[in-house]
Scaffold this motif. Structure first.
Motif, PDB file in Angstrom:
ATOM      1  N   HIS A 285      10.441  -7.695   0.706  1.00  0.00           N
ATOM      2  CA  HIS A 285      10.136  -6.737  -0.121  1.00  0.00           C
ATOM      3  C   HIS A 285       9.541  -6.743  -1.785  1.00  0.00           C
ATOM      4  N   GLY A 286       8.053  -5.977  -2.000  1.00  0.00           N
ATOM      5  CA  GLY A 286       7.606  -6.473  -3.198  1.00  0.00           C
ATOM      6  C   GLY A 286       7.843  -5.224  -3.927  1.00  0.00           C
ATOM      7  N   ASP A 287       8.356  -4.615  -4.122  1.00  0.00           N
ATOM      8  CA  ASP A 287       9.139  -3.273  -4.897  1.00  0.00           C
ATOM      9  C   ASP A 287      10.613  -3.945  -5.146  1.00  0.00           C
TER      10      ASP A 287
ATOM     11  N   GLY B 188       0.654  -0.935  -0.182  1.00  0.00           N
ATOM     12  CA  GLY B 188       0.202  -0.072   0.013  1.00  0.00           C
ATOM     13  C   GLY B 188       1.364   1.648  -0.039  1.00  0.00           C
ATOM     14  N   GLU B 189       2.237   1.380  -0.434  1.00  0.00           N
ATOM     15  CA  GLU B 189       2.583   2.906  -1.160  1.00  0.00           C
ATOM     16  C   GLU B 189       2.730   2.907  -1.927  1.00  0.00           C
ATOM     17  N   SER B 190       1.824   3.204  -2.548  1.00  0.00           N
ATOM     18  CA  SER B 190       1.460   3.682  -3.895  1.00  0.00           C
ATOM     19  C   SER B 190       1.184   5.862  -2.729  1.00  0.00           C
TER      20      SER B 190
ATOM     21  N   GLY C 252       5.462  -0.917  -6.248  1.00  0.00           N
ATOM     22  CA  GLY C 252       5.090  -2.368  -5.399  1.00  0.00           C
ATOM     23  C   GLY C 252       4.253  -2.663  -6.628  1.00  0.00           C
ATOM     24  N   ASN C 253       4.785  -4.297  -6.008  1.00  0.00           N
ATOM     25  CA  ASN C 253       3.538  -5.821  -6.652  1.00  0.00           C
ATOM     26  C   ASN C 253       2.463  -5.775  -6.155  1.00  0.00           C
TER      27      ASN C 253
ATOM     28  N   GLU D 144      -0.349 -13.433  -3.882  1.00  0.00           N
ATOM     29  CA  GLU D 144       0.151 -14.646  -4.166  1.00  0.00           C
ATOM     30  C   GLU D 144       1.118 -15.587  -3.181  1.00  0.00           C
ATOM     31  N   TYR D 145       1.878 -14.853  -2.831  1.00  0.00           N
ATOM     32  CA  TYR D 145       2.425 -15.334  -2.150  1.00  0.00           C
ATOM     33  C   TYR D 145       3.220 -15.421  -0.336  1.00  0.00           C
ATOM     34  N   ILE D 146       2.799 -14.261   0.123  1.00  0.00           N
ATOM     35  CA  ILE D 146       2.551 -13.887   1.839  1.00  0.00           C
ATOM     36  C   ILE D 146       1.581 -14.368   2.443  1.00  0.00           C
TER      37      ILE D 146
END
Length: 251
Positions: A224-226, A11-13, A20-21, A27-29
């Motif tokens: 990290h997702g970005d 939620g960092e947009s 981020g994605n 799906e993975y976390i």
């Protein structure tokens, strides 16, 4: 059976800026730390991210940070314990409202960036965060750096705590993370990052940058997702954990 939680900052947009994605990472976390508008995020992004987490069955946490959009909450600030108490209360309460409206349940709180690192070392700030969480909802789990003042403060307050470790960061001999502005702070090799996580979860230890083996408690792993290869790394890490017989589940 060993088990571990996989958490990711989300939620960092902000406004028209995308970061981020988030949708793909769900799906993975097993847990999502959702920014609350101070270091990143905005009300619409908060709601959208909460909704995605609810639909994906991912546990939801608030991710409060310092009021520093320009610096992404990674720059230390001169703040009092009272200010930290109020800013954490404000952010957790805001996200909690969105979670309730979307039919979910807020499960944990994880401070972000400089606030996280400051509270890891400063017991006054750690106590302020723990008190804010406890007095907002004493059932919330407080995430903090393994072995830090924040974990100690949460336990002293009677909160359930989760000792957090990092897949892609190196450690110093005292168990703290190597600062981002120092060489070698990030682990770029995904295989090395996976090996570090397996060591921490299976052995309760990590190899510091100096080569020294130090004890560490690993309840939850931050990924990290970005990053450029964030999705492939998340998939590889989850597969490696499950292949080793380690259950991946929310706390």
């Amino acid at each position: 059976m060993l088990s571990v939680d996989l958490n990711c900052d989300m939620g960092e947009s902000f406004g028209r800026y995308a970061l981020g994605n988030d949708a793909e990472m769900m799906e993975y976390i097993t847990s999502a730390n959702i920014a609350c508008g101070f270091h990143a995020g905005d009300p619409s992004v908060m709601r959208c991210t909460v909704r995605m987490a609810v639909q994906s069955g991912v546990s939801i946490g608030a991710h409060p940070g310092l009021p520093d959009l320009a610096g992404f909450g990674r720059r230390p600030m001169e703040v009092s314990a009272e200010e930290v108490y109020d800013m954490v209360t404000y952010q957790v309460g805001a996200l909690q409202a969105f979670v309730k409206q979307e039919g979910g349940t807020l499960k944990h709180v994880k401070a972000h960036g400089a606030l996280y690192n400051m509270a890891a070392a400063d017991r006054r700030l750690a106590d302020a965060i723990a008190r804010a969480v406890h007095e907002t909802d004493s059932s919330l789990i407080l995430y903090g750096l393994a072995g830090s003042a924040l974990i100690a403060a949460g336990r002293a307050m009677g909160l359930r705590t989760a000792s957090e470790v990092f897949a892609d960061r190196t450690y110093r001999d005292d168990g703290t993370l190597t600062p981002r502005n120092m060489p070698g702070s990030l682990i770029a090799d995904p295989d090395r990052a996976v090996d570090q996580v397996l060591q921490m979860v299976r052995e309760g230890a990590v190899s510091a940058a100096s080569g020294r083996i130090i004890p560490i408690e690993a309840d939850t792993v931050c990924i990290h997702g970005d990053g450029e290869h964030a999705l492939s790394f998340a998939g590889s890490l989850r597969c490696a954990l499950e292949r080793e017989g380690i259950r991946v589940s929310a706390l």
